[in-house]
Design a protein around this motif. Structure first.
Motif, mmCIF file in Angstrom:
data_model
loop_
_atom_site.group_PDB
_atom_site.id
_atom_site.type_symbol
_atom_site.label_atom_id
_atom_site.label_comp_id
_atom_site.label_asym_id
_atom_site.label_seq_id
_atom_site.Cartn_x
_atom_site.Cartn_y
_atom_site.Cartn_z
ATOM 1 N N MET A 203 3.166 19.008 9.202
ATOM 2 C CA MET A 203 3.506 17.982 10.170
ATOM 3 C C MET A 203 3.471 18.617 11.554
ATOM 4 N N PHE A 204 3.599 17.803 12.583
ATOM 5 C CA PHE A 204 3.626 18.321 13.948
ATOM 6 C C PHE A 204 5.015 18.086 14.549
ATOM 7 N N ASN A 205 5.741 19.195 14.774
ATOM 8 C CA ASN A 205 7.022 19.096 15.456
ATOM 9 C C ASN A 205 7.017 20.025 16.661
ATOM 10 N N ASP A 206 8.182 20.191 17.264
ATOM 11 C CA ASP A 206 8.249 20.928 18.528
ATOM 12 C C ASP A 206 7.774 22.371 18.407
ATOM 13 N N MET A 207 7.819 22.947 17.192
ATOM 14 C CA MET A 207 7.503 24.357 17.010
ATOM 15 C C MET A 207 6.121 24.613 16.425
ATOM 16 N N THR A 208 5.356 23.553 16.165
ATOM 17 C CA THR A 208 4.094 23.716 15.440
ATOM 18 C C THR A 208 3.098 24.614 16.163
ATOM 19 N N GLY A 209 2.911 24.407 17.446
ATOM 20 C CA GLY A 209 1.948 25.208 18.192
ATOM 21 C C GLY A 209 2.250 26.693 18.119
ATOM 22 N N GLU A 210 3.498 27.036 18.371
ATOM 23 C CA GLU A 210 3.908 28.438 18.323
ATOM 24 C C GLU A 210 3.771 28.995 16.912
ATOM 25 N N GLU A 211 4.178 28.204 15.895
ATOM 26 C CA GLU A 211 4.079 28.669 14.508
ATOM 27 C C GLU A 211 2.627 28.916 14.117
ATOM 28 N N LEU A 212 1.740 28.017 14.531
ATOM 29 C CA LEU A 212 0.331 28.172 14.170
ATOM 30 C C LEU A 212 -0.265 29.430 14.792
ATOM 31 N N LEU A 213 -0.023 29.614 16.076
ATOM 32 C CA LEU A 213 -0.592 30.777 16.762
ATOM 33 C C LEU A 213 -0.060 32.074 16.161
ATOM 34 N N ASN A 214 1.239 32.109 15.873
ATOM 35 C CA ASN A 214 1.835 33.308 15.274
ATOM 36 C C ASN A 214 1.269 33.569 13.874
ATOM 37 N N THR A 215 1.099 32.500 13.090
ATOM 38 C CA THR A 215 0.593 32.650 11.721
ATOM 39 C C THR A 215 -0.829 33.182 11.713
ATOM 40 N N VAL A 216 -1.684 32.579 12.533
ATOM 41 C CA VAL A 216 -3.082 33.013 12.573
ATOM 42 C C VAL A 216 -3.184 34.437 13.118
ATOM 43 N N THR A 217 -2.394 34.752 14.138
ATOM 44 C CA THR A 217 -2.413 36.098 14.716
ATOM 45 C C THR A 217 -2.011 37.138 13.678
ATOM 46 N N GLU A 218 -0.964 36.846 12.903
ATOM 47 C CA GLU A 218 -0.486 37.781 11.889
ATOM 48 C C GLU A 218 -1.520 37.978 10.784
ATOM 49 N N LEU A 219 -2.146 36.882 10.350
ATOM 50 C CA LEU A 219 -3.139 36.977 9.273
ATOM 51 C C LEU A 219 -4.370 37.767 9.714
ATOM 52 N N THR A 220 -4.832 37.506 10.916
ATOM 53 C CA THR A 220 -6.063 38.158 11.377
ATOM 54 C C THR A 220 -5.815 39.602 11.800
ATOM 55 N N LYS A 221 -4.582 39.917 12.152
ATOM 56 C CA LYS A 221 -4.259 41.288 12.549
ATOM 57 C C LYS A 221 -4.297 42.218 11.335
ATOM 58 N N LYS A 222 -3.839 41.709 10.198
ATOM 59 C CA LYS A 222 -3.763 42.525 8.987
ATOM 60 C C LYS A 222 -5.062 42.508 8.184
ATOM 61 N N ASN A 223 -5.927 41.538 8.453
ATOM 62 C CA ASN A 223 -7.139 41.394 7.659
ATOM 63 C C ASN A 223 -8.333 41.103 8.570
ATOM 64 N N ARG A 224 -9.502 41.503 8.103
ATOM 65 C CA ARG A 224 -10.723 41.204 8.847
ATOM 66 C C ARG A 224 -11.240 39.839 8.393
ATOM 67 N N CYS A 225 -10.786 38.817 9.058
ATOM 68 C CA CYS A 225 -11.113 37.442 8.656
ATOM 69 C C CYS A 225 -12.434 36.997 9.278
ATOM 70 N N ARG A 226 -13.297 36.431 8.430
ATOM 71 C CA ARG A 226 -14.565 35.882 8.907
ATOM 72 C C ARG A 226 -14.487 34.377 9.127
ATOM 73 N N GLY A 227 -13.375 33.777 8.698
ATOM 74 C CA GLY A 227 -13.263 32.341 8.862
ATOM 75 C C GLY A 227 -11.852 31.849 8.593
ATOM 76 N N LEU A 228 -11.612 30.591 8.976
ATOM 77 C CA LEU A 228 -10.290 29.968 8.837
ATOM 78 C C LEU A 228 -10.438 28.600 8.182
ATOM 79 N N ILE A 229 -9.601 28.354 7.180
ATOM 80 C CA ILE A 229 -9.501 27.026 6.569
ATOM 81 C C ILE A 229 -8.189 26.410 7.046
ATOM 82 N N LEU A 230 -8.291 25.294 7.766
ATOM 83 C CA LEU A 230 -7.118 24.598 8.296
ATOM 84 C C LEU A 230 -6.889 23.338 7.473
ATOM 85 N N ASP A 231 -5.765 23.288 6.771
ATOM 86 C CA ASP A 231 -5.487 22.191 5.834
ATOM 87 C C ASP A 231 -4.569 21.156 6.486
ATOM 88 N N LEU A 232 -5.117 19.973 6.750
ATOM 89 C CA LEU A 232 -4.349 18.861 7.314
ATOM 90 C C LEU A 232 -4.149 17.744 6.291
#
Length: 338
Positions: A203-232
């Motif tokens: 869902m989209f609440n007040d913290m979604t933007g920050e949570e998304l950026l932090n989540t993607v940053t953490e995942l890509t920092k630890k792994n060499r990601c060639r792509g992203l699947i965004l599930d809506l």
């Protein structure tokens, strides 16, 4: 001379017609206002049960909003408004389902259950219709009234009458409310495809933007990601501001995230700058609604990713909440998006 006389009479006739219409409008408004005052006086003087002015005003506001004939517009009592604010912050006591009113059925319908909640554990699914809430007919109930009936203190019981799309019988499902915590963003690296990051926005609440950026940053920092699947999938929407902020992560700077049309204008809300730059696939389904449709549409429009799935819910309108002086509020549809 004849042409001047004809022009003069034309102008006079137009003014007379305009004055007549204005008089008619004033007369009709005066007549309706007179009826309102007369009705209040009669209730105060003759009604068997007493009714205070505040109750009358609340009832009048509810009636006015109801006349909009919009299932997403509603007058919110102070308790309901507080509940809405709590929900947008991410926690509440309830069953863990999002509801909507599809255009084709006009019935209260489950848009998505939240994973691990009482509703999900009881087998309630997207597309199920809610016919009853604790014995009350909910088929044509407005959304906010239904939500307020389903919410409540953790540990208390509520029974839903559910009819699934392929069933004729209504099932009575007793549920125990729990504290529903809604992390709006969850992510992981796919085990079978370790170079792909998977991120779900529930869902989209007040913290979604920050949570998304932090989540993607953490995942890509630890792994060499060639792509992203965004599930809506089964994302019922939420905060328009959060959707626009999130859209800005994928849309190039200066490009519109969404165009909104209200009574005064058509306005583009532009991206502040793309900060997630990975090959992108977006998963959508019939439970993807409102703010999630805005995000998916923005990504599609600028070709920032590929949409995969089925037709979305189709809620192309925006609601705004306006606080009133006594803690109450009105939520009304104020815009549509293109």
């Amino acid at each position: 001379m004849a042409k001047r006389r004809e022009f003069f009479f034309g102008v006079v006739s137009g003014l007379v017609l305009a004055a007549g219409l204005l008089f008619l409008m004033v007369s009709l408004n005066t007549w309706h206002l007179g009826n309102a005052f007369k009705g209040v006086s009669l209730i105060k003087a003759r009604a068997l049960e007493p009714l205070g002015i505040r109750q009358m005003v609340d009832g009048a506001l509810k009636g006015i909003v109801h006349e909009l004939n919009d299932p997403y517009s509603v007058y919110l009592e102070p308790e309901e408004f507080q509940s809405l604010q709590t929900h947008m912050k991410g926690t509440y006591g309830g069953l863990g389902i999002y509801v909507g009113v599809p255009e084709e059925t006009k019935r209260l319908t489950v848009m998505a259950p939240i994973k691990g909640t009482p509703a999900a554990k009881a087998g309630i699914k997207s597309g199920d219709e809610i016919w009853e809430i604790d014995g009350k007919d909910a088929r044509e109930m407005d959304i906010d009234t239904a939500v307020s009936l389903m919410k409540g203190p953790a540990g208390t019981k509520v029974t839903l009458g559910i009819r699934s799309p392929n069933e004729k019988q209504v099932r009575q499902i007793p549920l125990i409310r729990e504290i529903i915590e809604i992390p709006s963003v969850e992510g992981k690296i796919l085990e079978q495809y370790p170079d792909l990051a998977y991120v779900n926005i529930s869902m989209f609440n007040d913290m979604t933007g920050e949570e998304l950026l932090n989540t993607v940053t953490e995942l890509t920092k630890k792994n060499r990601c060639r792509g992203l699947i965004l599930d809506l999938r089964n994302n019922p929407g939420g905060s328009l501001k959060a959707a626009m902020e999130t859209g800005g992560f994928f849309v190039p700077k200066g490009e519109p995230v969404v165009w909104l049309v209200d009574k005064q204008r058509t306005q583009a809300f532009l991206s502040a700058g793309r900060s997630i730059d990975l090959p992108l696939v977006v998963l959508i389904n019939k439970g993807s609604a409102s703010a999630s449709e805005i995000l998916a549409g923005a990504i599609k429009d600028v070709q920032a990713g590929t949409l995969v799935g089925e037709n979305t819910f189709g809620k192309g309108i925006v609601q705004s909440v306006f606080k009133l002086g006594d803690g109450a509020a009105i939520k009304i549809t104020t815009a549509k998006y293109l």
